[in-house]
Design a protein around this motif. Structure first.
Motif, PDB file in Angstrom:
ATOM      1  N   TYR A  60       0.795  -1.223   0.000  1.00 49.43           N
ATOM      2  CA  TYR A  60       0.000   0.000   0.000  1.00 49.43           C
ATOM      3  C   TYR A  60       0.833   1.281   0.000  1.00 49.43           C
ATOM      4  O   TYR A  60       0.265   2.378  -0.017  1.00 49.43           O
ATOM      5  CB  TYR A  60      -0.960  -0.007   1.191  1.00 49.43           C
ATOM      6  N   HIS A  63      -0.038   4.532  -1.979  1.00 44.20           N
ATOM      7  CA  HIS A  63      -1.452   4.481  -2.321  1.00 44.20           C
ATOM      8  C   HIS A  63      -2.347   4.977  -1.193  1.00 44.20           C
ATOM      9  O   HIS A  63      -3.447   5.462  -1.450  1.00 44.20           O
ATOM     10  CB  HIS A  63      -1.874   3.052  -2.691  1.00 44.20           C
ATOM     11  N   GLN A  92      -6.990   7.485   0.927  1.00 46.88           N
ATOM     12  CA  GLN A  92      -6.615   6.651  -0.211  1.00 46.88           C
ATOM     13  C   GLN A  92      -6.248   7.562  -1.387  1.00 46.88           C
ATOM     14  O   GLN A  92      -7.116   8.182  -1.986  1.00 46.88           O
ATOM     15  CB  GLN A  92      -7.763   5.716  -0.617  1.00 46.88           C
ATOM     16  N   ARG A  97      -8.705   1.472  -3.341  1.00 50.30           N
ATOM     17  CA  ARG A  97      -7.665   0.454  -3.135  1.00 50.30           C
ATOM     18  C   ARG A  97      -8.210  -0.671  -2.270  1.00 50.30           C
ATOM     19  O   ARG A  97      -7.781  -1.795  -2.369  1.00 50.30           O
ATOM     20  CB  ARG A  97      -6.421   1.056  -2.479  1.00 50.30           C
ATOM     21  N   ASP A 155      -7.027  -5.098   4.775  1.00 49.37           N
ATOM     22  CA  ASP A 155      -8.037  -4.819   3.766  1.00 49.37           C
ATOM     23  C   ASP A 155      -9.014  -5.992   3.725  1.00 49.37           C
ATOM     24  O   ASP A 155      -8.862  -6.969   4.456  1.00 49.37           O
ATOM     25  CB  ASP A 155      -7.410  -4.532   2.395  1.00 49.37           C
ATOM     26  N   ILE A 161      -2.410  -3.606   5.973  1.00 49.60           N
ATOM     27  CA  ILE A 161      -2.169  -2.249   5.488  1.00 49.60           C
ATOM     28  C   ILE A 161      -1.189  -1.534   6.403  1.00 49.60           C
ATOM     29  O   ILE A 161      -0.207  -0.951   5.955  1.00 49.60           O
ATOM     30  CB  ILE A 161      -3.491  -1.452   5.416  1.00 49.60           C
TER      31      ILE A 161
END
Length: 169
Positions: A60, A63, A92, A97, A155, A161
């Protein structure tokens, strides 16, 4: 038959996590150690922070970020009282995402558990300001519920994450 076996192996490895992501997830499953102290407004209270807290996973990086509009802000307040809420802001940069978040915990004895699940009806495509009560993190009330907890944010596909340590008092 050999072609099917080769194709199956290729399909499984194509979906596997990178070595960096796997290492990040292994590091996350250690016991909680220190906290990054934050006040009720989300400001870091002193210069001493836990460098392991609230790193973004390799999957991640770039992002998403913790905080509003890309400015780093760890969950707050930390420590959090049993009868108040921990705020987690997730921005995000690349919309959509993830469409679900599963928050898990590890206590100082290594016990694990689920804290909360935010589904696609709750998660926004760009910015999420989530609130979790201290008693949900601790799993109850009373002096035995107070302590140090590692919070892990996954997630909806079980990819980690970020993670960090929270003190519940």
């Amino acid at each position: 038959m050999a072609v099917l076996l080769s194709w199956g192996t290729l399909a499984m490895t194509g979906c596997s996590k990178s070595d960096d992501q796997q290492q990040f997830e292994q590091e996350a499953h250690r016991l909680p150690e220190n906290i990054t102290r934050t006040d009720a407004a989300g400001h870091i209270e002193n210069e001493v922070t836990d460098p392991d807290d609230w790193r973004i996973s390799p999957m991640y990086q770039g992002h998403i970020s913790l905080g509003s509009l890309g400015e780093f802000q760890p969950p707050f307040p930390n420590p959090v009282d049993l009868n108040s809420s921990l705020n987690i802001q997730i921005y995000q940069r690349s919309p959509d995402r993830f469409n679900a978040l599963h928050i898990q915990k590890i206590d100082s004895l290594g016990n694990t558990g689920s804290v909360h699940y935010f589904d696609s009806n709750t998660i926004n495509s760009t910015f999420n300001d989530l609130s979790i009560s201290g008693d949900l993190i601790a799993g109850g009330q009373g002096s035995s519920a107070s302590g140090l907890y590692r919070i892990l944010l996954y997630d909806g596909r079980n990819n980690l994450i970020t993670y960090g340590d929270i003190r519940v008092r």
